[in-house]
Design a protein around this motif. Structure first.
Motif, mmCIF file in Angstrom:
data_model
loop_
_atom_site.group_PDB
_atom_site.id
_atom_site.type_symbol
_atom_site.label_atom_id
_atom_site.label_comp_id
_atom_site.label_asym_id
_atom_site.label_seq_id
_atom_site.Cartn_x
_atom_site.Cartn_y
_atom_site.Cartn_z
ATOM 1 N N ASN A 1 6.239 7.845 3.546
ATOM 2 C CA ASN A 1 5.962 6.540 4.275
ATOM 3 C C ASN A 1 7.541 6.264 4.914
ATOM 4 N N GLY B 1 6.484 -0.416 2.833
ATOM 5 C CA GLY B 1 6.593 -0.332 1.432
ATOM 6 C C GLY B 1 7.743 -1.043 0.878
ATOM 7 N N GLN C 1 11.350 3.913 1.013
ATOM 8 C CA GLN C 1 10.740 5.072 1.630
ATOM 9 C C GLN C 1 10.806 6.245 0.672
ATOM 10 N N ILE D 1 5.262 2.436 -2.347
ATOM 11 C CA ILE D 1 4.789 1.400 -1.510
ATOM 12 C C ILE D 1 4.702 0.235 -2.552
ATOM 13 N N TYR E 1 -2.430 3.816 8.012
ATOM 14 C CA TYR E 1 -1.605 2.567 8.113
ATOM 15 C C TYR E 1 -2.051 1.516 7.168
ATOM 16 N N ALA F 1 2.844 -0.720 5.584
ATOM 17 C CA ALA F 1 3.473 0.805 5.594
ATOM 18 C C ALA F 1 2.625 1.860 6.435
ATOM 19 N N VAL G 1 1.908 5.668 6.584
ATOM 20 C CA VAL G 1 1.898 6.944 5.812
ATOM 21 C C VAL G 1 1.633 8.288 6.604
#
Length: 436
Positions: free
Chosen positions: A55, A59, A62, A106, A400, A419, A421
């Motif tokens: 990510n 979140g 990261q 996240i 997303y 977030a 991803v």
């Protein structure tokens, strides 16, 4: 023989990796995978599926996490082996390892990796015997998960997000249905009216202790469960042999006689989010309904376009999720010469109940924050399935997450940022790769 062509359960949408058309919509006990080659009545399968997710945006923090599973399956045709008519035995084992990006970075409960499981290690995931009568009736008994038989589709696992694969989100959280790789004692009865219509039901022991570390799917005790899960499903399905545009429509209901835990109250009747104590047990039962539709809208040889929709709604005891809805498409055959590649997308909305959000609000207050998380967690995924070689598929994907839930961020005092991803899934189906 069965009136309907079936897939055996395995590592997700490996029907595609094996070169089969995704919208074949063959119903089976558990998902979508091409079987290995049957030799002398024995079908051996070995699959590997790996997920890596990162990510770069949003979140709690990261990072990058990876997870994988290995699944081995042996299916024995007792007719060919011993002359026992229309009877087969299915044994399946899986090994899980890795970490969960959604939980670790996240803070949310819906995993972006369908290979991650809370309990790592090996597990017996299925041990069943099935007999098919000549009138369309079949009976299966043994150890099995609910979601290997009910509310599934080959299209669910053309994705990496656990919002879709293996089972659309909601029923596992609300109803506690046993889900792959967890299994329990079970009996399933199915009747194929013809090559399109069917109905099925079953009874599955509900025993949450079977999912604990160290059990490994090998606890065969009777009478230790706290309830019984009874699903019922009616479906209409076609395939490429009997329909130019294959389709599948299913409606069903789950009933769990175990009332589950309150999403809000603790064992003393106070708000659990403020006290931090264990949730209270609920009387009554848990009930949830679902509907799903897969429809091919265009097909030309191996190339096709299928649309799909999923819906789940809780109608029983108070539970964390009120409803889940998703829709999307799967395009099989993308560019010239890429007839086995796929392009797929879905968008889902998980609507958490007011009780669940009130608990999260109270927990936030207890940690010095204010406000309530949004009830709707929206997830979208866009994936491309690259058939590198027969039996090998790479699936880069973008996910997303809007309004990530903070269930695994217990000290969070503000909303978690949306977030992005970036993921990669790798499927290896050794039966196809090695020509077993």
């Amino acid at each position: 023989m069965s009136r309907i062509s079936r897939y055996t359960h395995g590592a997700l949408a490996l029907c595609i990796a094996a070169g089969l058309s995704a919208p074949a919509f063959a119903q089976d006990e558990g998902g979508a995978k091409a079987p290995g080659k049957v030799r002398d009545g024995i079908d051996l399968t070995l699959d590997f599926v790996g997920n890596v997710a990162s990510n770069p945006v949003g979140g709690v923090e990261q990072g990058t996490e990876g997870s994988y599973w290995v699944m081995a399956q042996s299916k024995f045709d007792l007719d060919k082996l011993f002359g026992v008519h229309n009877t087969d035995v299915d044994l399946q084992w899986a090994w899980f390892a890795g970490r969960n990006l959604a939980r670790e970075k996240i803070g949310s409960s819906i995993s972006a990796q369908q290979t991650w499981r809370p309990v790592a290690g090996g597990r017996l995931t299925r041990m069943t015997i099935r007999h098919r009568f000549d009138n369309g009736l079949s009976i299966t008994a043994g150890r099995a998960p609910v979601n290997s038989y009910f509310n599934n589709s080959p299209l669910n696992c053309v994705f990496m997000s656990n919002a879709m694969c293996l089972t659309p989100y909601g029923a596992i959280t609300d109803l506690g249905i046993t889900a792959y790789p967890n299994s329990s004692w079970a009996a399933i009865v199915r009747y194929d009216v013809n090559d399109r219509w069917y109905a099925q039901t079953g009874a599955f022991d509900y025993n949450n202790d079977l999912n604990k570390a160290g059990k490994n799917g090998l606890d065969f005790s009777f009478g230790d469960g706290t309830g019984t899960i009874v699903p019922f499903e009616v479906g209409y399905q076609t395939n490429a042999k009997n329909d130019p545009l294959p389709r599948a429509y299913r409606v069903g209901v789950y009933h769990n006689s175990d009332g589950g835990k309150s999403p809000y109250w603790d064992i003393n009747g106070n708000p659990a989010g403020l006290t931090g104590k264990a949730f209270a047990n609920q009387d009554g039962s848990r009930v949830g309904w679902y509907a799903m539709a897969d429809q091919t809208v265009w097909k030309e040889g191996p190339r096709s376009l299928a649309l799909f929709a999923r819906y789940y709604v809780n109608t029983g005891n108070d539970a964390p999720i009120d409803y889940f809805a998703s829709a999307g498409f799967v395009k099989t055959g993308t560019f010239a010469g890429r007839d086995r590649d796929t392009l797929a997308m879905f968008v889902s909305n998980t609507h958490f109940s007011d009780s669940q959000q009130a608990y999260l609000r109270d927990r936030r207050i207890r940690n010095g924050g204010t406000g309530t998380p949004d009830n709707n967690e929206i997830i979208a995924e866009l994936s491309y399935g690259w058939a590198v070689h027969r039996g090998i598929r790479l699936m880069p994907n973008l996910q997303y997450i809007v309004h990530p839930d903070p269930i695994y961020a217990p000290t969070r005092t503000t909303d978690i940022p949306d977030a992005l991803v970036v993921g990669l899934r790798v499927d290896v189906h050794f039966a196809q790769l090695l020509g077993w």
